[in-house]
Design an enzyme around this catalytic site. Structure first.
Site, PDB file in Angstrom:
ATOM      1  CE  LYS A  62       3.339 -16.036  14.672  1.00 10.06           C
ATOM      2  NZ  LYS A  62       4.757 -15.756  14.658  1.00 10.06           N
ATOM      3  CE  LYS A  71       5.483 -18.977  16.747  1.00  6.42           C
ATOM      4  NZ  LYS A  71       6.546 -18.340  17.529  1.00  6.42           N
ATOM      5  NE  ARG A  98      -0.792  -0.993   4.778  1.00  5.83           N
ATOM      6  CZ  ARG A  98      -1.425  -1.513   5.785  1.00  5.83           C
ATOM      7  NH1 ARG A  98      -2.728  -1.705   5.718  1.00  5.83           N
ATOM      8  NH2 ARG A  98      -0.793  -1.838   6.880  1.00  5.83           N
TER       9      ARG A  98
HETATM   10  P1  NAP Z   1       5.274  -6.755   9.045  1.00  7.51           P
HETATM   11  O1  NAP Z   1       6.737  -6.472   9.031  1.00  7.51           O
HETATM   12  O2  NAP Z   1       4.373  -5.889   9.835  1.00  7.51           O
HETATM   13  O3  NAP Z   1       4.804  -6.793   7.532  1.00  7.51           O
HETATM   14  C1  NAP Z   1       3.481  -6.819   7.133  1.00  7.51           C
HETATM   15  C2  NAP Z   1       3.417  -6.070   5.816  1.00  7.51           C
HETATM   16  O4  NAP Z   1       2.128  -6.238   5.274  1.00  7.51           O
HETATM   17  C3  NAP Z   1       3.672  -4.579   5.975  1.00  7.51           C
HETATM   18  O5  NAP Z   1       4.614  -4.158   5.032  1.00  7.51           O
HETATM   19  C4  NAP Z   1       2.299  -3.965   5.698  1.00  7.51           C
HETATM   20  O6  NAP Z   1       2.339  -2.760   4.999  1.00  7.51           O
HETATM   21  C5  NAP Z   1       1.698  -5.002   4.772  1.00  7.51           C
HETATM   22  N1  NAP Z   1       0.246  -4.948   4.789  1.00  7.51           N
HETATM   23  C6  NAP Z   1      -0.593  -5.143   5.830  1.00  7.51           C
HETATM   24  N2  NAP Z   1      -1.876  -5.033   5.438  1.00  7.51           N
HETATM   25  C7  NAP Z   1      -1.833  -4.720   4.105  1.00  7.51           C
HETATM   26  C8  NAP Z   1      -2.819  -4.469   3.131  1.00  7.51           C
HETATM   27  N3  NAP Z   1      -4.113  -4.518   3.432  1.00  7.51           N
HETATM   28  N4  NAP Z   1      -2.420  -4.193   1.878  1.00  7.51           N
HETATM   29  C9  NAP Z   1      -1.106  -4.142   1.542  1.00  7.51           C
HETATM   30  N5  NAP Z   1      -0.110  -4.393   2.438  1.00  7.51           N
HETATM   31  C10 NAP Z   1      -0.486  -4.677   3.693  1.00  7.51           C
HETATM   32  O7  NAP Z   1       5.008  -8.257   9.520  1.00  7.51           O
HETATM   33  P2  NAP Z   1       5.960  -9.518   9.378  1.00  7.51           P
HETATM   34  O8  NAP Z   1       6.822  -9.601  10.569  1.00  7.51           O
HETATM   35  O9  NAP Z   1       6.599  -9.519   8.023  1.00  7.51           O
HETATM   36  O10 NAP Z   1       4.894 -10.687   9.507  1.00  7.51           O
HETATM   37  C11 NAP Z   1       4.156 -11.164   8.402  1.00  7.51           C
HETATM   38  C12 NAP Z   1       3.543 -12.508   8.783  1.00  7.51           C
HETATM   39  O11 NAP Z   1       4.590 -13.407   9.111  1.00  7.51           O
HETATM   40  C13 NAP Z   1       2.621 -12.470  10.014  1.00  7.51           C
HETATM   41  O12 NAP Z   1       1.563 -13.362   9.820  1.00  7.51           O
HETATM   42  C14 NAP Z   1       3.535 -12.967  11.136  1.00  7.51           C
HETATM   43  O13 NAP Z   1       2.827 -13.580  12.184  1.00  7.51           O
HETATM   44  C15 NAP Z   1       4.364 -13.973  10.404  1.00  7.51           C
HETATM   45  N6  NAP Z   1       5.654 -14.270  11.017  1.00  7.51           N
HETATM   46  C16 NAP Z   1       6.563 -13.304  11.221  1.00  7.51           C
HETATM   47  C17 NAP Z   1       7.779 -13.616  11.793  1.00  7.51           C
HETATM   48  C18 NAP Z   1       8.829 -12.569  12.026  1.00  7.51           C
HETATM   49  O14 NAP Z   1       9.874 -12.909  12.567  1.00  7.51           O
HETATM   50  N7  NAP Z   1       8.630 -11.328  11.645  1.00  7.51           N
HETATM   51  C19 NAP Z   1       8.042 -14.948  12.175  1.00  7.51           C
HETATM   52  C20 NAP Z   1       7.083 -15.925  11.933  1.00  7.51           C
HETATM   53  C21 NAP Z   1       5.892 -15.587  11.339  1.00  7.51           C
HETATM   54  P3  NAP Z   1       2.764  -1.364   5.648  1.00  7.51           P
HETATM   55  O15 NAP Z   1       4.252  -1.434   5.657  1.00  7.51           O
HETATM   56  O16 NAP Z   1       2.197  -0.385   4.712  1.00  7.51           O
HETATM   57  O17 NAP Z   1       2.154  -1.332   7.022  1.00  7.51           O
END
Ligand code: NAP
Length: 433
Positions: A103, A203, A45
């Site tokens: 998860k 998990k 976005r």
């Molecule tokens: P994050 O850094 O917050 O990334 C989420 C991204 O999705 C952000 O860039 C956000 O955009 C974008 N987004 C959210 N809603 C959107 C929409 N409606 N349209 C377009 N873009 C949208 O989160 P993350 O850490 O990568 O986590 C992603 C997934 O992986 C989650 O389900 C999390 O539980 C899982 N996960 C993460 C980790 C980890 O270590 N980070 C580990 C295991 C699992 P904006 O930048 O514009 O807000």
């Protein structure tokens, strides 16, 4: 062969990592799959000049992206329940394979999503949703496929493990370490999911489903956090030869399945007791192989992207096995999942660590031990500590007993006039059989 086409939704920590990994290791990946992977769409976005998005269509309309004919695999990495759920449903209905790290969504709505995926003969792959860089889903589904799983126990939340490690190594209080974990970016601004065990319960729900062939039952996981653990408990456990770890445990018991997340005392010499900092580890006890343990980084952009890309590669291979490029091998055999009962907390059996703060009155220890012996609870060790602020902490370790009996004992000890504050109970597991 034409390339397999990918849409990556969400370019955050994991999504950005997946994009970069696919770009950096494109040659290696093509060698391993025999097929080119082409990222045709990303869902974002906001503009992302920091990423190489040349030749990739960008849109903030995620529902529209998953309907596109030039998308074979949808990689959902926006997180959260909504709109992620609707987007995955739309992707499945359009015959797309799905990769996700979500998860929370799978633990809470997985039954519905997997059933739909089966109906449309597509897969939802989610290695990245559990323990980041540790390929534990693959281990259970493939490496241990010949075994009956007896139990698994895991440190599956790095933030909680970091906090307990710091409390033990430096004697620091919980709140103090939590604040540092937030400053270091390990814990979210709202740390509830991590420290209250909800993330670990998500998990564990996924792991138990694969281990025992049961439906996803997040609402039946007994979940207790680490926020009540004091540096004092950590030190007493150490004196008794134990470490406190926040474990997710799934065990096949006689009458059903135990599903629980709680602080647990485990013997110091157990490999799990020596998993420190933000690392994750899962011990699996399986019928033929015995006990194995899997260790590694449980979160972070690199490890989680590594798991998601491994899923993408598996799907590319599956797609390539089929003539028309759309069919796939069913991965969950969902209809065959058995509804074995999940045991309520009161029916779980374990040893216990009890910490009781009492007034220094003669006969208090005798009162406590009498209550325990009347309920058939045997004491394994007693530690009477020096006076702390007019109170004497008594620490008792018990042999295994069914939890309903321990509830009764605690209620009676709590009601003694000499007892002060809450009786602290931490469950104990030997992890040997
Ligand atoms: P994050 O850094 O917050 O990334 C989420 C991204 O999705 C952000 O860039 C956000 O955009 C974008 N987004 C959210 N809603 C959107 C929409 N409606 N349209 C377009 N873009 C949208 O989160 P993350 O850490 O990568 O986590 C992603 C997934 O992986 C989650 O389900 C999390 O539980 C899982 N996960 C993460 C980790 C980890 O270590 N980070 C580990 C295991 C699992 P904006 O930048 O514009 O807000």
């Amino acid at each position: 062969m034409k390339p397999v086409r990918l849409a990556i939704l969400g370019l955050g920590t994991v999504g950005g990592g997946v994009l970069q990994l696919l770009q950096e290791n494109a040659t290696e990946i093509k060698r391993r799959t025999g097929r080119e992977i082409q990222i045709t769409h990303v869902g974002t976005r906001r503009p992302r000049p920091d990423l190489n998005l040349e030749g990739i269509q960008q849109s903030d309309n995620l529902l529209e992206i998953v309907r596109q004919p030039d998308v074979d695999i949808v990689v959902e990495l926006i997180g959260g329940l909504h709109p992620a759920k609707d987007i995955i449903i739309e992707a499945i209905k359009h015959g797309k394979q799905v990769v996700t790290a979500n998860k929370a969504l799978l633990a809470e709505h997985g039954n519905e999503l997997f059933t739909l995926a089966d109906q449309h003969v597509v897969q939802i792959a989610y290695e990245a949703a559990v323990a980041g860089g540790i390929p534990i889903i693959k281990v259970m589904r493939e490496g241990l496929a010949a075994n009956r799983i007896n139990w698994l126990a895991g440190i599956i939340n790095g933030t909680g493990n970091f906090i307990l490690t710091e409390m033990r190594e430096k004697g620091r209080p919980f709140e103090d370490v939590l604040k540092e974990a937030q400053e270091l970016g390990y814990a979210e601004a709202d740390p509830t999911f991590d420290v209250e065990g909800i993330d670990a319960a998500h998990k564990l729900t996924l792991l138990a489903s694969i281990a025992f062939g049961i439906p996803l039952q997040f609402d039946k996981v007994y979940t207790e956090g680490i926020s009540k653990i004091t540096a004092q408990d950590v030190q007493y456990a150490e004196e008794l030869g134990f470490r406190i770890k926040h474990l997710g445990i799934a065990r096949r018991a006689e009458k059903g399945i135990e599903l629980r997340v709680h602080p647990t005392l485990i013997p110091k010499e157990q490999p799990l007791a020596n998993v420190n900092g933000v690392q994750n580890a899962i011990a699996v006890n399986a019928s033929a192989v015995g006990q194995t343990m899997y260790y590694g980084p449980g979160a972070g952009g690199g490890p989680t992207a590594s798991a998601a890309v491994a899923d993408i590669i598996d799907l590319v291979r599956d797609i390539s096995y089929t003539e028309d490029g759309s069919g796939t091998i069913p991965q969950l055999a969902f209809e065959s999942l058995k509804d074995i009962p999940i045991l309520p907390r009161q029916e779980i059996t374990s040893g216990y660590y009890l910490r009781i703060n009492v007034e220094d009155l003669t006969g208090v220890l005798a009162d406590v031990t009498t209550i325990l012996s009347h309920l058939g609870i045997s004491i394994d060790a007693i530690l009477q500590q020096p006076r702390l602020k007019n109170r004497i902490p008594i620490v008792i370790m018990t042999d295994p007993i069914v939890e309903s009996k321990m509830d009764e004992a605690i209620a009676k000890i709590q009601a003694l006039p000499a007892t002060h504050g809450e009786v602290i109970r931490i469950r104990l597991e030997s992890l040997e059989h």
